[in-house]
Design a protein around this motif. Sequence first.
Motif, PDB file in Angstrom:
ATOM      1  N   ASN A 199       0.847  -1.183   0.000  1.00 22.92           N
ATOM      2  CA  ASN A 199       0.000   0.000   0.000  1.00 22.92           C
ATOM      3  C   ASN A 199       0.890   1.242   0.000  1.00 22.92           C
ATOM      4  N   SER A 200       2.018   1.172  -0.723  1.00 20.05           N
ATOM      5  CA  SER A 200       2.996   2.252  -0.694  1.00 20.05           C
ATOM      6  C   SER A 200       2.464   3.543  -1.310  1.00 20.05           C
ATOM      7  N   GLY A 201       1.667   3.452  -2.343  1.00 23.56           N
ATOM      8  CA  GLY A 201       1.188   4.653  -3.014  1.00 23.56           C
ATOM      9  C   GLY A 201      -0.240   5.016  -2.681  1.00 23.56           C
ATOM     10  N   GLY A 202      -0.919   4.188  -1.961  1.00 17.69           N
ATOM     11  CA  GLY A 202      -2.314   4.464  -1.641  1.00 17.69           C
ATOM     12  C   GLY A 202      -3.254   3.879  -2.677  1.00 17.69           C
ATOM     13  N   ARG A 203      -4.505   4.068  -2.427  1.00 19.97           N
ATOM     14  CA  ARG A 203      -5.495   3.448  -3.303  1.00 19.97           C
ATOM     15  C   ARG A 203      -5.688   4.190  -4.625  1.00 19.97           C
ATOM     16  N   PHE A 204      -5.155   5.400  -4.746  1.00 26.65           N
ATOM     17  CA  PHE A 204      -5.300   6.152  -5.992  1.00 26.65           C
ATOM     18  C   PHE A 204      -4.097   5.992  -6.918  1.00 26.65           C
ATOM     19  N   THR A 205      -3.128   5.182  -6.529  1.00 23.55           N
ATOM     20  CA  THR A 205      -1.917   4.981  -7.331  1.00 23.55           C
ATOM     21  C   THR A 205      -2.220   4.521  -8.755  1.00 23.55           C
ATOM     22  N   PRO A 206      -3.116   3.552  -8.975  1.00 22.78           N
ATOM     23  CA  PRO A 206      -3.390   3.150 -10.365  1.00 22.78           C
ATOM     24  C   PRO A 206      -3.926   4.301 -11.219  1.00 22.78           C
ATOM     25  N   TYR A 207      -4.772   5.136 -10.633  1.00 26.85           N
ATOM     26  CA  TYR A 207      -5.325   6.269 -11.373  1.00 26.85           C
ATOM     27  C   TYR A 207      -4.239   7.294 -11.674  1.00 26.85           C
ATOM     28  N   ARG A 208      -3.423   7.569 -10.663  1.00 32.05           N
ATOM     29  CA  ARG A 208      -2.332   8.525 -10.844  1.00 32.05           C
ATOM     30  C   ARG A 208      -1.377   8.029 -11.924  1.00 32.05           C
ATOM     31  N   ASN A 209      -1.060   6.742 -11.910  1.00 30.20           N
ATOM     32  CA  ASN A 209      -0.170   6.171 -12.927  1.00 30.20           C
ATOM     33  C   ASN A 209      -0.787   6.258 -14.326  1.00 30.20           C
ATOM     34  N   ALA A 210      -2.057   5.968 -14.433  1.00 25.69           N
ATOM     35  CA  ALA A 210      -2.740   6.038 -15.732  1.00 25.69           C
ATOM     36  C   ALA A 210      -2.763   7.474 -16.248  1.00 25.69           C
ATOM     37  N   LEU A 211      -3.067   8.427 -15.365  1.00 25.47           N
ATOM     38  CA  LEU A 211      -3.096   9.829 -15.775  1.00 25.47           C
ATOM     39  C   LEU A 211      -1.715  10.334 -16.164  1.00 25.47           C
ATOM     40  N   THR A 212      -0.693   9.900 -15.431  1.00 22.09           N
ATOM     41  CA  THR A 212       0.681  10.280 -15.765  1.00 22.09           C
ATOM     42  C   THR A 212       1.076   9.714 -17.127  1.00 22.09           C
ATOM     43  N   ALA A 213       0.658   8.485 -17.414  1.00 21.80           N
ATOM     44  CA  ALA A 213       0.941   7.875 -18.727  1.00 21.80           C
ATOM     45  C   ALA A 213       0.250   8.658 -19.841  1.00 21.80           C
ATOM     46  N   ILE A 214      -0.995   9.053 -19.623  1.00 17.90           N
ATOM     47  CA  ILE A 214      -1.729   9.849 -20.617  1.00 17.90           C
ATOM     48  C   ILE A 214      -1.035  11.188 -20.822  1.00 17.90           C
ATOM     49  N   SER A 215      -0.606  11.790 -19.734  1.00 20.27           N
ATOM     50  CA  SER A 215       0.100  13.067 -19.803  1.00 20.27           C
ATOM     51  C   SER A 215       1.381  12.933 -20.626  1.00 20.27           C
ATOM     52  N   GLY A 216       2.136  11.880 -20.382  1.00 23.98           N
ATOM     53  CA  GLY A 216       3.366  11.649 -21.132  1.00 23.98           C
ATOM     54  C   GLY A 216       3.105  11.363 -22.598  1.00 23.98           C
ATOM     55  N   ARG A 217       2.064  10.577 -22.869  1.00 18.26           N
ATOM     56  CA  ARG A 217       1.730  10.205 -24.245  1.00 18.26           C
ATOM     57  C   ARG A 217       1.263  11.413 -25.056  1.00 18.26           C
ATOM     58  N   THR A 218       0.516  12.323 -24.415  1.00 21.57           N
ATOM     59  CA  THR A 218      -0.018  13.484 -25.133  1.00 21.57           C
ATOM     60  C   THR A 218       0.926  14.675 -25.104  1.00 21.57           C
ATOM     61  N   GLY A 219       1.950  14.618 -24.262  1.00 18.89           N
ATOM     62  CA  GLY A 219       2.908  15.712 -24.196  1.00 18.89           C
ATOM     63  C   GLY A 219       2.385  16.950 -23.493  1.00 18.89           C
ATOM     64  N   THR A 220       1.426  16.781 -22.611  1.00 20.28           N
ATOM     65  CA  THR A 220       0.880  17.913 -21.855  1.00 20.28           C
ATOM     66  C   THR A 220       1.002  17.627 -20.370  1.00 20.28           C
ATOM     67  N   PRO A 221       1.280  18.647 -19.570  1.00 26.52           N
ATOM     68  CA  PRO A 221       1.373  18.436 -18.125  1.00 26.52           C
ATOM     69  C   PRO A 221       0.029  17.984 -17.544  1.00 26.52           C
ATOM     70  N   LEU A 222       0.085  17.140 -16.527  1.00 29.50           N
ATOM     71  CA  LEU A 222      -1.124  16.591 -15.919  1.00 29.50           C
ATOM     72  C   LEU A 222      -2.060  17.673 -15.366  1.00 29.50           C
ATOM     73  N   PRO A 223      -1.549  18.671 -14.617  1.00 27.88           N
ATOM     74  CA  PRO A 223      -2.482  19.702 -14.127  1.00 27.88           C
ATOM     75  C   PRO A 223      -3.201  20.433 -15.261  1.00 27.88           C
ATOM     76  N   SER A 224      -2.485  20.658 -16.353  1.00 24.28           N
ATOM     77  CA  SER A 224      -3.088  21.315 -17.506  1.00 24.28           C
ATOM     78  C   SER A 224      -4.182  20.446 -18.125  1.00 24.28           C
ATOM     79  N   LEU A 225      -3.956  19.135 -18.176  1.00 22.47           N
ATOM     80  CA  LEU A 225      -4.981  18.213 -18.693  1.00 22.47           C
ATOM     81  C   LEU A 225      -6.237  18.243 -17.824  1.00 22.47           C
ATOM     82  N   ILE A 226      -6.034  18.273 -16.519  1.00 26.50           N
ATOM     83  CA  ILE A 226      -7.175  18.276 -15.592  1.00 26.50           C
ATOM     84  C   ILE A 226      -7.971  19.574 -15.733  1.00 26.50           C
ATOM     85  N   VAL A 227      -7.278  20.699 -15.813  1.00 25.37           N
ATOM     86  CA  VAL A 227      -7.953  21.995 -15.986  1.00 25.37           C
ATOM     87  C   VAL A 227      -8.686  22.012 -17.331  1.00 25.37           C
TER      88      VAL A 227
END
Length: 179
Positions: free
Chosen positions: A3-31
């Motif tokens: 439980n090192s990353g918590g229960r939201f780790t899979p979501y955070r990892n998926a969002l980070t992957a999307i951010s990397g794939r699209t070339g946009t920062p994660l906060p910018s994607l969320i906004v």
Amino acid sequence: MSNSGGRFTPYRNALTAISGRTGTPLPSLIVSFAILHELTAIVPIVGIFYTARSLGAGERVVNAIALNRDGSIDDQSWVNSQLRSWLDEGEQWAGRVGRRYGIFGFEKGEVVDQTQAGQLPGKLAGDVANAVLAYGAVKALVPIRIGLSLYLSPMFSRAVVEPIRLGGLRLLGRKPKSS
């Protein structure tokens, strides 16, 4: 199981992957998603309201849904109960917005007491009915709105949000972090 990353780790990892794939920062994607999600609600509400108003469809559709409460088996289906739920929510929304801004035939700042509140459900006419129809239609479009917002977020982020963020950082004299 760690439980090192918590229960939201899979979501955070998926969002980070999307951010990397699209070339946009994660906060910018969320906004971007948040802005697009709201735009995909506001634009259809206005469009559907004025279309219903010009066609006179609001009263007919809303009254057809409201009057279809005979207790039959068809009346108790999920679709009918969901339509009536959206009708009730839309009526409350139209009342709040109407009283706040003085639209849909309401006086600005009008106070509704309990006796008037009991009379409102039967009085869906004119602009109130059009507003209720628009509200219900936008609620029904939520899956399409979410998909469209997800699809357009990377492009909107690169074209609108990031230039504004970078301009703001330059204005403040800060150097943007490289992503």
